[in-house]
Design a protein around this motif. Structure first.
Motif, short mmCIF file in Angstrom:
data_model
loop_
_atom_site.label_atom_id
_atom_site.label_comp_id
_atom_site.label_asym_id
_atom_site.label_seq_id
_atom_site.Cartn_x
_atom_site.Cartn_y
_atom_site.Cartn_z
N THR A 1 0.78 -1.24 0.01
CA THR A 1 0.04 -0.03 0.05
C THR A 1 0.95 1.37 -0.04
OG1 THR A 1 -0.21 -0.20 2.43
CG2 THR A 1 -2.02 -1.17 1.10
N GLY A 2 2.10 1.26 0.49
CA GLY A 2 3.08 2.43 0.80
C GLY A 2 3.73 2.93 -0.54
N ASP A 3 3.38 1.78 -1.61
CA ASP A 3 3.95 2.18 -3.08
C ASP A 3 2.97 3.05 -3.73
OD1 ASP A 3 6.23 0.88 -2.57
OD2 ASP A 3 5.28 -0.91 -3.03
N ILE A 4 1.67 3.15 -3.28
CA ILE A 4 0.62 3.78 -4.02
C ILE A 4 0.59 5.12 -3.74
CG2 ILE A 4 -2.01 3.78 -4.61
CD1 ILE A 4 -0.36 1.35 -5.42
N GLY A 5 0.90 5.90 -4.58
CA GLY A 5 0.86 7.65 -4.55
C GLY A 5 -0.40 8.11 -4.81
N HIS A 6 -1.49 7.48 -5.28
CA HIS A 6 -2.82 8.12 -5.60
C HIS A 6 -3.95 7.05 -5.90
CE1 HIS A 6 -5.81 10.10 -7.71
NE2 HIS A 6 -5.54 10.02 -8.87
N VAL A 7 -4.83 7.46 -5.51
CA VAL A 7 -6.22 6.41 -5.75
C VAL A 7 -7.01 7.26 -6.65
CG1 VAL A 7 -8.05 5.26 -4.90
CG2 VAL A 7 -5.86 5.07 -3.55
N ASN A 8 -7.40 6.85 -7.89
CA ASN A 8 -8.48 7.27 -8.50
C ASN A 8 -9.78 6.49 -8.05
OD1 ASN A 8 -10.38 7.76 -10.67
ND2 ASN A 8 -8.54 8.57 -11.98
N ALA A 9 -10.68 7.14 -7.08
CA ALA A 9 -11.61 6.36 -6.68
C ALA A 9 -12.67 6.16 -7.49
CB ALA A 9 -12.06 7.24 -5.51
N HIS A 10 -13.65 5.24 -7.20
CA HIS A 10 -15.02 5.17 -7.99
C HIS A 10 -15.99 6.22 -7.67
CE1 HIS A 10 -18.05 2.72 -9.90
NE2 HIS A 10 -18.85 2.82 -8.87
N GLY A 11 -15.96 6.79 -6.40
CA GLY A 11 -16.45 8.08 -6.22
C GLY A 11 -17.46 8.53 -7.03
N THR A 12 -18.82 7.72 -6.67
CA THR A 12 -19.90 8.03 -7.83
C THR A 12 -20.86 9.36 -7.27
OG1 THR A 12 -21.29 6.69 -6.25
CG2 THR A 12 -20.47 5.83 -8.06
N GLY A 13 -20.76 9.61 -5.88
CA GLY A 13 -21.41 10.88 -5.47
C GLY A 13 -22.70 10.31 -4.69
N THR A 14 -22.87 9.02 -4.69
CA THR A 14 -24.06 8.48 -3.81
C THR A 14 -23.69 8.36 -2.34
OG1 THR A 14 -23.32 6.43 -4.13
CG2 THR A 14 -25.05 7.36 -5.68
N PRO A 15 -24.63 9.05 -1.59
CA PRO A 15 -24.21 8.87 -0.18
C PRO A 15 -23.54 7.72 0.48
CG PRO A 15 -26.23 9.91 -0.40
CD PRO A 15 -26.07 9.28 -1.83
#
Length: 406
Positions: free
Chosen positions: A291-305
């Motif tokens: 996990t420490g190697d990951i510098g960014h997460v492009n999230a699913h992030g739909t905008g639903t609560p």
């Protein structure tokens, strides 16, 4: 597993009809939702994000008449990706070219036109191409015919994770030696009254009709759902050694892929994100990373609560309380459903190339229950070596891709 090289990408999105325009708009954080989409008629939530200035006939020629819009979008993105990779379909060995396209749902346009004629007993005018135009494999088939790709081809359907799943499947085909070039990604053209009405009845669409541009607001305290969107993202994948032999630029490496199923509920995510954790850990292991190697997460992030809250909490658990910077492109693009995972993978490639994380549009006040470092207002620059791109779908499908800087 060995990493495979990304050597080309094509994007046709509400942010622009090519990759460069899409990247500019996403980095500007300019939302693309329109107040009333004529294609949606008088449904309760007529909001949508549509591809601007897209003339299929000019781009693709006379053959567009036999295709529905989702095939138009996919074929346009495929042509871009192949050109970007420096490949020429007139000279390649088509039998060694595979095509994998993720699609969330079948096309609605032709099937509903036929249904109206059926109910009116106007049988003689129902198009004999209704089935070929509307099946989920139509986009993959049209790409193969247009480009002379005669290797393995298929449609992958895992709801809103379809595009990411397609990239993972294509990577597996390359590593297994089933093909030498894979054109993979996702497409969706869901801006149809029935699709909008169905999601509206589920309560998943934003009803912010007074402020369309602000309707899609991932991770914001005032979020109330997603905005329906169309688009396509296709990537050219090759084994790294083959890309080196061709002496072409490598845009990034698709280093890891993990998939899982919640086996919990047909629409709601697992409350503890158990399936997401499995998929994420599998992708990391596949890439040989921590996990420490990951510098960014492009999230699913739909905008639903619910989805945003659970994704946020899951990332905190995965990264032991300190996730890297996160973004969601859906604030700009809306939710392109089956295409989302592929479009976001392409944006992750561009993030690695430009060393900049695009902002999450419309994030004014971070939900206090979501303890994440969400990039907002402007791109955040920095050296990023690896990105994780999350995609989740109805039915509990989860897909996580790990992309590394070339």
């Amino acid at each position: 597993m060995s990493a495979v090289a990304v050597t080309g990408l094509g994007l046709v999105t509400p942010a622009g009809a090519d990759a460069a325009a899409t990247w500019r708009t996403v980095c500007a954080g300019s939302a693309t939702a329109a107040a009333v989409d004529p294609a949606l008629g008088d449904v309760p939530v007529p909001l949508a994000c549509r591809v601007p200035d897209f003339d299929a006939r000019t781009l693709l020629g006379r053959e567009v008449w036999r295709m529905d819009r989702f095939a138009h979008l996919a074929l346009a993105a495929a042509h871009q990706a192949v050109a970007d990779a420096g490949l020429d379909p007139a000279t390649w060995d088509g039998a060694r070219v595979g095509v994998v396209v993720g699609v969330g749902t079948e096309s609605k346009d032709a099937s509903f036109t036929a249904a109206r004629k059926l109910h009116g007993r106007d049988y003689a005018t129902v198009s004999p191409l209704t089935i070929p135009r509307t099946t989920t494999n139509a986009a993959a088939a049209e790409i193969c015919m247009a480009l002379g790709a005669g290797g393995p081809s298929m449609a992958v359907t895992t709801a809103c994770s379809s595009g990411a799943t397609a990239l993972g499947v294509a990577r597996d085909l390359l590593v297994a030696g089933r093909c030498d070039v894979a054109l993979a990604g996702g497409v969706e053209a869901p801006c149809h009254p029935m699709t909008s009405l169905s999601f509206s009845r589920m309560g998943t669409l934003s009803t912010r009709l007074h402020d369309p541009a602000g309707a899609s607001r991932p991770f914001d305290a005032d979020r109330d759902g997603f905005v329906l969107a169309e688009g396509a993202g296709l990537l050219v994948l090759e084994r790294a050694e083959d890309a080196r032999a061709r002496r072409v630029p490598v845009l990034a490496h698709l280093a890891g892929y993990g998939a899982s199923t919640d086996a919990h509920h047909y629409a709601a995510p697992h409350p503890e994100g158990a399936g997401v954790v499995r998929a994420f850990q599998a992708a990391l292991a596949d890439a040989g990373l921590q996990t420490g190697d990951i510098g960014h997460v492009n999230a699913h992030g739909t905008g639903t609560p619910m989805n945003d809250r659970i994704e946020g909490a899951t990332l905190r658990r995965l990264f032991r309380g300190s996730p890297p910077p996160v973004t969601s492109a859906k604030g700009v693009l809306g939710h392109t459903l089956g295409a989302a995972g592929a479009i976001e993978a392409a944006l992750s490639v561009l993030t690695l190339r430009h060393r900049a994380i695009p902002p999450t549009a419309n994030l004014d006040t971070l939900d206090p229950e979501i303890d994440l470092d969400v990039v907002t207002k402007a791109p955040r620059e920095g050296a990023i070596e690896a990105v994780a791109s999350n995609s989740f779908g109805f039915g509990g499908h989860n897909a996580v891709l790990i992309l590394r800087r070339a």
